[in-house]
Design a protein around this motif. Structure first.
Motif: not given
Ligand code: GDD
Ligand code: MG
Length: 360
Positions: A20-21, A59
């Protein structure tokens, strides 16, 4: 002052969270891992920080814009077209690191400690060598870089990366201060600072160590991430005890985001972190556990030695233990038992997982 943080690698050992990250943005004690390093660097007056990455997710760029303003630092992204290992990225960033002849810091992005950077800089100046590395002692040195000092001296006699036979229990903590002359030893090609550069500097008697006071952990895999969380919370207990949560339901060191809510008749701790907007039901028992932002934990759930990824839900009476790691947005049904389950993001689990396994 200048610094470079090695942020490459794919963080595979911290899956499913790193689905996810990117690893540096995975939360550790309620803030992205890399903020612990950036905060420590900013505190000692570092103004230019190079993030050595081999990919640049949107991100990450967005997150760093806020960080620049918050800590008053300039963040430079240095992007590799192929992974350059742990030395190549330093050469690639030469333009920034050699802009003056003062020494610069290099940090692995997955280590957590008290970052004694000023002490390192002072010692580096004093011995006059080319590199100073922070060292600590561990029980199993085989998965680290190991150093042997010259008897009674800070000077390093040997540096051996991931030794197959026992050499010493003193290991490289992954935090260095290097003179700009080290840049003459490195080319922007795939290379290892641990296997190629440190042994060369040591052979000339120019590599020194500083013993790290206090705790240290490489938090790049779930088991160590949980151990590191416990060590970090204990250091908060010593340095800033009021940041820890205190109430009748709390046992030992527990960090709770202000927006998290805890039900009644719970027992939370020791070594627990609850992220923002977490909702904990009634009668919940948590120990050695990290519950990330936006999770909801049902009544009478028991979680030990496990990590619950962002926005997941755990149904009532469920039991998670033995380094279970839920990715983002995982849903565990009521009464499920998970023993060492590694669950990929966006999954729903309705049946118990009795032995450690990856659920895809
Ligand atoms: N930019 C970039 N490019 N960074 C990289 C690359 C790359 O190709 N490969 C690895 N890194 C980064 C990782 O993100 C991490 O921050 C750091 O370099 C070290 O890589 P790890 O993969 O975490 O290495 P390790 O944990 O096995 O060993 C290292 O750390 C130990 C301490 O935790 C070594 O430095 C050991 O000597 C040390 O003891
Ligand atoms: Mg590591």
């Amino acid at each position: 002052m200048k610094a470079l943080i090695l942020v490459g690698g794919f963080g595979t050992r911290l899956r499913p969270l790193t689905f996810s990250k990117p690893k540096p943005l995975v939360d550790f004690a309620n803030q992205p891992m890399i903020l612990h390093q950036i905060e420590a660097l900013a505190k000692v007056g570092v103004t230019d920080i190079v993030l050595a990455v081999n990919y640049q997710p949107r991100t990450m760029v967005d997150a760093m814009q806020e960080v620049e303003a918050k800590f008053n630092v300039k963040i430079h992204f240095s992007i590799e077209s192929e992974p350059l290992g742990t030395a190549g990225p330093i050469a690639l960033a030469k333009g920034i690191l050699a802009k003056d002849d003062s020494p610069f810091f290099v940090l692995n992005s997955d280590v957590i400690c008290d970052f004694p950077l000023l002490e390192m800089a002072a010692m580096h100046k004093e011995h006059g060598g080319e590199a100073t590395i922070l060292v600590t002692k561990v029980a199993d040195p085989s998965k680290y870089g190991v150093v042997v000092n010259k008897e009674g001296s800070s000077q390093v006699e040997r540096f051996v990366e991931k030794p197959t036979v026992f050499v010493s229990d003193k290991i490289n903590a992954g935090i260095y201060i290097l003179s700009t002359s080290v840049l003459d030893r490195i080319k922007p090609v795939p290379s290892s600072i641990e296997k190629e550069i440190f042994p060369a500097i040591a052979s000339e008697g120019l590599l020194h160590t500083l013993d790290l006071p206090g705790f240290w952990m490489d938090v790049g895999q779930p088991k160590d991430y949980l151990i590191g969380t416990g060590l970090y919370l204990e250091s908060l207990r010593q340095k800033a005890p009021t940041t820890l949560h205190a109430s009748d339901e709390i046992v030992g060191n527990v960090l709770v985001a202000p927006s998290a809510k805890i039900g009644s008749k719970c027992k939370i701790g020791p070594n627990v972190v609850l992220g923002p907007n977490v909702v904990i039901g009634d009668g919940v028992r948590l120990s050695n556990a990290v519950v990330m932002e936006g999770c909801t934990i049902g009544d009478n759930v028991l979680i030990s030695d496990s990590i619950i990824g962002w926005h997941s839900t755990v149904g009532k009476w469920a039991r998670l233990e033995n380094v279970s790691v839920l990715g983002e947005d995982v849903h565990i049904a009521a009464e499920v038992f998970a023993n060492g389950a590694c669950v990929l993001p966006h999954k729903s689990i309705a049946a118990s997982i009795l032995a450690p396994k990856i659920v895809m």
